[in-house]
Design a protein around this motif. Structure first.
Motif, PDB file in Angstrom:
ATOM      1  N   PHE A   1       0.844  -1.201   0.000  1.00  0.00           N
ATOM      2  CA  PHE A   1       0.000   0.000   0.000  1.00  0.00           C
ATOM      3  C   PHE A   1       0.876   1.247   0.000  1.00  0.00           C
ATOM      4  CE2 PHE A   1      -1.860   3.562   2.320  1.00  0.00           C
ATOM      5  CZ  PHE A   1      -3.013   3.777   1.585  1.00  0.00           C
ATOM      6  N   HIS A   2       0.520   2.201  -0.857  1.00  0.00           N
ATOM      7  CA  HIS A   2       1.217   3.487  -0.899  1.00  0.00           C
ATOM      8  C   HIS A   2       0.160   4.586  -0.928  1.00  0.00           C
ATOM      9  CE1 HIS A   2       3.813   6.787  -2.139  1.00  0.00           C
ATOM     10  NE2 HIS A   2       4.869   6.016  -1.919  1.00  0.00           N
ATOM     11  N   ALA A   3       0.239   5.506   0.016  1.00  0.00           N
ATOM     12  CA  ALA A   3      -0.788   6.545   0.147  1.00  0.00           C
ATOM     13  C   ALA A   3      -0.983   7.329  -1.141  1.00  0.00           C
ATOM     14  CB  ALA A   3      -0.422   7.491   1.291  1.00  0.00           C
ATOM     15  N   ARG A   4       0.100   7.585  -1.856  1.00  0.00           N
ATOM     16  CA  ARG A   4       0.004   8.362  -3.093  1.00  0.00           C
ATOM     17  C   ARG A   4      -0.294   7.482  -4.306  1.00  0.00           C
ATOM     18  NH1 ARG A   4       4.932  11.841  -5.947  1.00  0.00           N
ATOM     19  NH2 ARG A   4       3.738  12.536  -7.768  1.00  0.00           N
ATOM     20  N   PHE A   5       0.516   6.458  -4.513  1.00  0.00           N
ATOM     21  CA  PHE A   5       0.432   5.692  -5.761  1.00  0.00           C
ATOM     22  C   PHE A   5      -0.706   4.671  -5.784  1.00  0.00           C
ATOM     23  CE2 PHE A   5       5.049   6.860  -5.505  1.00  0.00           C
ATOM     24  CZ  PHE A   5       4.995   7.832  -6.494  1.00  0.00           C
ATOM     25  N   SER A   6      -1.237   4.308  -4.621  1.00  0.00           N
ATOM     26  CA  SER A   6      -2.370   3.380  -4.584  1.00  0.00           C
ATOM     27  C   SER A   6      -3.709   4.095  -4.724  1.00  0.00           C
ATOM     28  CB  SER A   6      -2.358   2.581  -3.272  1.00  0.00           C
ATOM     29  OG  SER A   6      -1.188   1.800  -3.158  1.00  0.00           O
ATOM     30  N   ALA A   7      -3.694   5.412  -4.661  1.00  0.00           N
ATOM     31  CA  ALA A   7      -4.942   6.186  -4.721  1.00  0.00           C
ATOM     32  C   ALA A   7      -5.576   6.091  -6.110  1.00  0.00           C
ATOM     33  CB  ALA A   7      -4.674   7.641  -4.364  1.00  0.00           C
ATOM     34  N   LYS A   8      -6.885   5.841  -6.139  1.00  0.00           N
ATOM     35  CA  LYS A   8      -7.625   5.760  -7.403  1.00  0.00           C
ATOM     36  C   LYS A   8      -8.292   7.092  -7.761  1.00  0.00           C
ATOM     37  CE  LYS A   8      -8.513   0.806  -7.047  1.00  0.00           C
ATOM     38  NZ  LYS A   8      -9.544  -0.260  -6.934  1.00  0.00           N
ATOM     39  N   LYS A   9      -8.739   7.811  -6.753  1.00  0.00           N
ATOM     40  CA  LYS A   9      -9.366   9.118  -6.958  1.00  0.00           C
ATOM     41  C   LYS A   9      -9.046  10.019  -5.773  1.00  0.00           C
ATOM     42  CE  LYS A   9     -11.808   7.690 -10.604  1.00  0.00           C
ATOM     43  NZ  LYS A   9     -11.559   8.178 -11.981  1.00  0.00           N
ATOM     44  N   ARG A  10      -9.069  11.319  -6.044  1.00  0.00           N
ATOM     45  CA  ARG A  10      -8.953  12.321  -4.990  1.00  0.00           C
ATOM     46  C   ARG A  10     -10.091  13.311  -5.164  1.00  0.00           C
ATOM     47  NH1 ARG A  10      -4.083  10.642  -6.680  1.00  0.00           N
ATOM     48  NH2 ARG A  10      -2.401  10.335  -5.158  1.00  0.00           N
ATOM     49  N   GLU A  11     -10.633  13.769  -4.050  1.00  0.00           N
ATOM     50  CA  GLU A  11     -11.719  14.740  -4.114  1.00  0.00           C
ATOM     51  C   GLU A  11     -11.373  15.964  -3.273  1.00  0.00           C
ATOM     52  OE1 GLU A  11     -16.596  14.997  -3.829  1.00  0.00           O
ATOM     53  OE2 GLU A  11     -15.553  13.268  -2.974  1.00  0.00           O
ATOM     54  N   TYR A  12     -11.474  17.117  -3.916  1.00  0.00           N
ATOM     55  CA  TYR A  12     -11.230  18.386  -3.232  1.00  0.00           C
ATOM     56  C   TYR A  12     -12.536  19.149  -3.072  1.00  0.00           C
ATOM     57  CZ  TYR A  12      -6.125  18.102  -3.508  1.00  0.00           C
ATOM     58  OH  TYR A  12      -4.819  17.735  -3.338  1.00  0.00           O
ATOM     59  N   LEU A  13     -12.594  19.924  -2.019  1.00  0.00           N
ATOM     60  CA  LEU A  13     -13.722  20.803  -1.744  1.00  0.00           C
ATOM     61  C   LEU A  13     -13.207  22.230  -1.680  1.00  0.00           C
ATOM     62  CD1 LEU A  13     -16.501  21.751  -0.566  1.00  0.00           C
ATOM     63  CD2 LEU A  13     -15.660  20.978   1.665  1.00  0.00           C
ATOM     64  N   TYR A  14     -13.927  23.140  -2.357  1.00  0.00           N
ATOM     65  CA  TYR A  14     -13.586  24.553  -2.230  1.00  0.00           C
ATOM     66  C   TYR A  14     -14.786  25.286  -1.639  1.00  0.00           C
ATOM     67  CZ  TYR A  14     -11.056  28.833  -2.756  1.00  0.00           C
ATOM     68  OH  TYR A  14     -10.380  29.983  -2.453  1.00  0.00           O
ATOM     69  N   LYS A  15     -14.545  26.017  -0.532  1.00  0.00           N
ATOM     70  CA  LYS A  15     -15.611  26.721   0.178  1.00  0.00           C
ATOM     71  C   LYS A  15     -15.563  28.224  -0.098  1.00  0.00           C
ATOM     72  CE  LYS A  15     -16.125  23.581   4.128  1.00  0.00           C
ATOM     73  NZ  LYS A  15     -16.200  23.511   5.610  1.00  0.00           N
ATOM     74  N   ILE A  16     -16.725  28.752  -0.463  1.00  0.00           N
ATOM     75  CA  ILE A  16     -16.882  30.185  -0.722  1.00  0.00           C
ATOM     76  C   ILE A  16     -18.041  30.706   0.122  1.00  0.00           C
ATOM     77  CG2 ILE A  16     -17.536  31.905  -2.464  1.00  0.00           C
ATOM     78  CD1 ILE A  16     -16.287  29.951  -4.554  1.00  0.00           C
ATOM     79  N   ILE A  17     -17.873  31.895   0.679  1.00  0.00           N
ATOM     80  CA  ILE A  17     -18.979  32.560   1.362  1.00  0.00           C
ATOM     81  C   ILE A  17     -19.235  33.871   0.626  1.00  0.00           C
ATOM     82  CG2 ILE A  17     -19.801  33.588   3.510  1.00  0.00           C
ATOM     83  CD1 ILE A  17     -18.173  31.510   5.007  1.00  0.00           C
ATOM     84  N   ASN A  18     -20.449  34.003   0.107  1.00  0.00           N
ATOM     85  CA  ASN A  18     -20.815  35.140  -0.737  1.00  0.00           C
ATOM     86  C   ASN A  18     -21.693  36.111   0.058  1.00  0.00           C
ATOM     87  OD1 ASN A  18     -22.547  35.501  -3.957  1.00  0.00           O
ATOM     88  ND2 ASN A  18     -20.945  36.725  -3.027  1.00  0.00           N
ATOM     89  N   ARG A  19     -21.035  37.097   0.678  1.00  0.00           N
ATOM     90  CA  ARG A  19     -21.765  38.074   1.487  1.00  0.00           C
ATOM     91  C   ARG A  19     -20.971  39.370   1.593  1.00  0.00           C
ATOM     92  NH1 ARG A  19     -20.873  35.402   7.553  1.00  0.00           N
ATOM     93  NH2 ARG A  19     -18.970  36.557   8.070  1.00  0.00           N
ATOM     94  N   ARG A  20     -21.631  40.425   2.005  1.00  0.00           N
ATOM     95  CA  ARG A  20     -20.977  41.724   2.136  1.00  0.00           C
ATOM     96  C   ARG A  20     -20.054  41.785   3.353  1.00  0.00           C
ATOM     97  NH1 ARG A  20     -20.025  45.178  -1.522  1.00  0.00           N
ATOM     98  NH2 ARG A  20     -20.137  46.901  -0.027  1.00  0.00           N
ATOM     99  N   ALA A  21     -20.459  41.150   4.433  1.00  0.00           N
ATOM    100  CA  ALA A  21     -19.700  41.239   5.688  1.00  0.00           C
ATOM    101  C   ALA A  21     -18.439  40.379   5.639  1.00  0.00           C
ATOM    102  CB  ALA A  21     -20.580  40.793   6.854  1.00  0.00           C
ATOM    103  N   PRO A  22     -17.380  40.813   6.318  1.00  0.00           N
ATOM    104  CA  PRO A  22     -16.150  40.005   6.368  1.00  0.00           C
ATOM    105  C   PRO A  22     -16.344  38.761   7.226  1.00  0.00           C
ATOM    106  CG  PRO A  22     -15.958  41.910   7.808  1.00  0.00           C
ATOM    107  CD  PRO A  22     -17.234  42.092   7.045  1.00  0.00           C
ATOM    108  N   LEU A  23     -15.407  37.826   7.104  1.00  0.00           N
ATOM    109  CA  LEU A  23     -15.478  36.584   7.875  1.00  0.00           C
ATOM    110  C   LEU A  23     -14.921  36.788   9.284  1.00  0.00           C
ATOM    111  CD1 LEU A  23     -14.256  33.933   5.272  1.00  0.00           C
ATOM    112  CD2 LEU A  23     -16.592  34.638   5.783  1.00  0.00           C
ATOM    113  N   THR A  24     -15.503  36.088  10.228  1.00  0.00           N
ATOM    114  CA  THR A  24     -14.986  36.076  11.602  1.00  0.00           C
ATOM    115  C   THR A  24     -14.704  34.634  12.013  1.00  0.00           C
ATOM    116  OG1 THR A  24     -17.277  36.119  12.400  1.00  0.00           O
ATOM    117  CG2 THR A  24     -16.094  38.213  12.326  1.00  0.00           C
ATOM    118  N   ILE A  25     -15.755  33.861  12.280  1.00  0.00           N
ATOM    119  CA  ILE A  25     -15.590  32.469  12.699  1.00  0.00           C
ATOM    120  C   ILE A  25     -14.895  31.642  11.618  1.00  0.00           C
ATOM    121  CG2 ILE A  25     -16.839  30.338  13.278  1.00  0.00           C
ATOM    122  CD1 ILE A  25     -18.935  32.111  14.657  1.00  0.00           C
ATOM    123  N   GLU A  26     -15.218  31.900  10.367  1.00  0.00           N
ATOM    124  CA  GLU A  26     -14.662  31.099   9.273  1.00  0.00           C
ATOM    125  C   GLU A  26     -13.492  31.792   8.566  1.00  0.00           C
ATOM    126  OE1 GLU A  26     -17.840  28.285   7.424  1.00  0.00           O
ATOM    127  OE2 GLU A  26     -18.806  30.230   7.718  1.00  0.00           O
TER     128      GLU A  26
END
Length: 245
Positions: A100-125
């Motif tokens: 087993f190899h963490a990189r070479f045995s991988a069949k798929k990778r999934e990324y998530l990109y988070k966007i917050i669409n609002r006028r106010a700046p971020l605090t908690i996030e």
């Protein structure tokens, strides 16, 4: 020797990235130091994806070998005891086969990109998403995203530091969800070019802002030049979500 597969969660804002570097603290370095403290063995760990500075991990996978025959629970809990002061957590540890190899045995990778669409700046996030103050057209973004699906030359969507020998990549799936002011973009493929997801997202946002049309994605892919694509989206919104084996 026993090979362990570990599942890792981390907040990337405090690190120079996954890979060990001379200019600051890396996630790899911190975990390797914790392995040394726990086992007395100096071991190198190998990850499924080498995330950049500021990029987060929800499902990063890595492996390493040990001479000591420790239990899976001891590895998980022991490493976490040395990681308490860090923004890193070992979610799971399993003994695995030597091939087993963490990189070479991988069949798929999934990324998530988070966007917050609002006028106010971020605090908690803050440092956990990209805040966009102008309203964006999600329907246009979804139309544009469909044009990435399949096998394409994505040379326009990689950084100048990319070391991949080929820019041909196959995007299996792109899903876009919106809940109130939060937008989540999920992208799945076997592998990715350096900064590919962030440049894709930056380009999609330009479509959503009306600076490009959805159909422009086709010509950007065809021309295969970085300057035709959009800006690189901030690292703070990107997460390595899951690795499939």
């Amino acid at each position: 020797m026993t090979r362990f597969k570990i599942l890792i969660e981390y907040k990337g804002a405090n690190y120079v990235g996954w890979q060990k570097q001379e200019n600051g603290k890396s996630i790899q370095e911190v975990i390797e130091n914790s392995i040394k403290k726990l086992t007395g063995e100096k071991r190198q760990i190998f990850a499924a994806g080498r995330t950049d500075a500021g990029v987060h991990g929800l499902g990063q996978v890595a492996h390493f070998d040990l001479k000591k025959n420790l239990s899976e629970d001891t590895i998980r809990d022991g490493l976490n005891s040395y990681l308490r002061s860090e923004s890193i957590s070992i979610l799971d540890a399993k003994k695995t086969t030597k091939d087993f190899h963490a990189r070479f045995s991988a069949k798929k990778r999934e990324y998530l990109y988070k966007i917050i669409n609002r006028r106010a700046p971020l605090t908690i996030e803050k440092d956990l998403a990209w805040v966009l103050h102008k309203k964006i057209d999600l329907k246009k973004i979804k139309r544009a995203a469909k044009l990435f699906i399949g096998k394409n030359n994505l040379n326009a969507f990689r950084s100048a530091h990319c070391q991949s020998k080929t820019a041909i990549k196959n995007i299996d799936q792109i899903k876009i969800k919106k809940i109130n002011d939060k937008i989540e973009i999920y992208i799945k493929a076997k592998s990715f070019l350096h900064s590919q997801v962030r440049i894709m997202v930056g380009t999609l946002i330009q479509v959503g802002e009306g600076k490009m049309q959805p159909e422009d994605i086709k010509s950007i892919i065809k021309k295969a030049k970085r300057e035709n694509a959009g800006p690189t989206a901030p690292a703070s919104g990107l997460y390595l979500l899951k690795v499939y084996y």
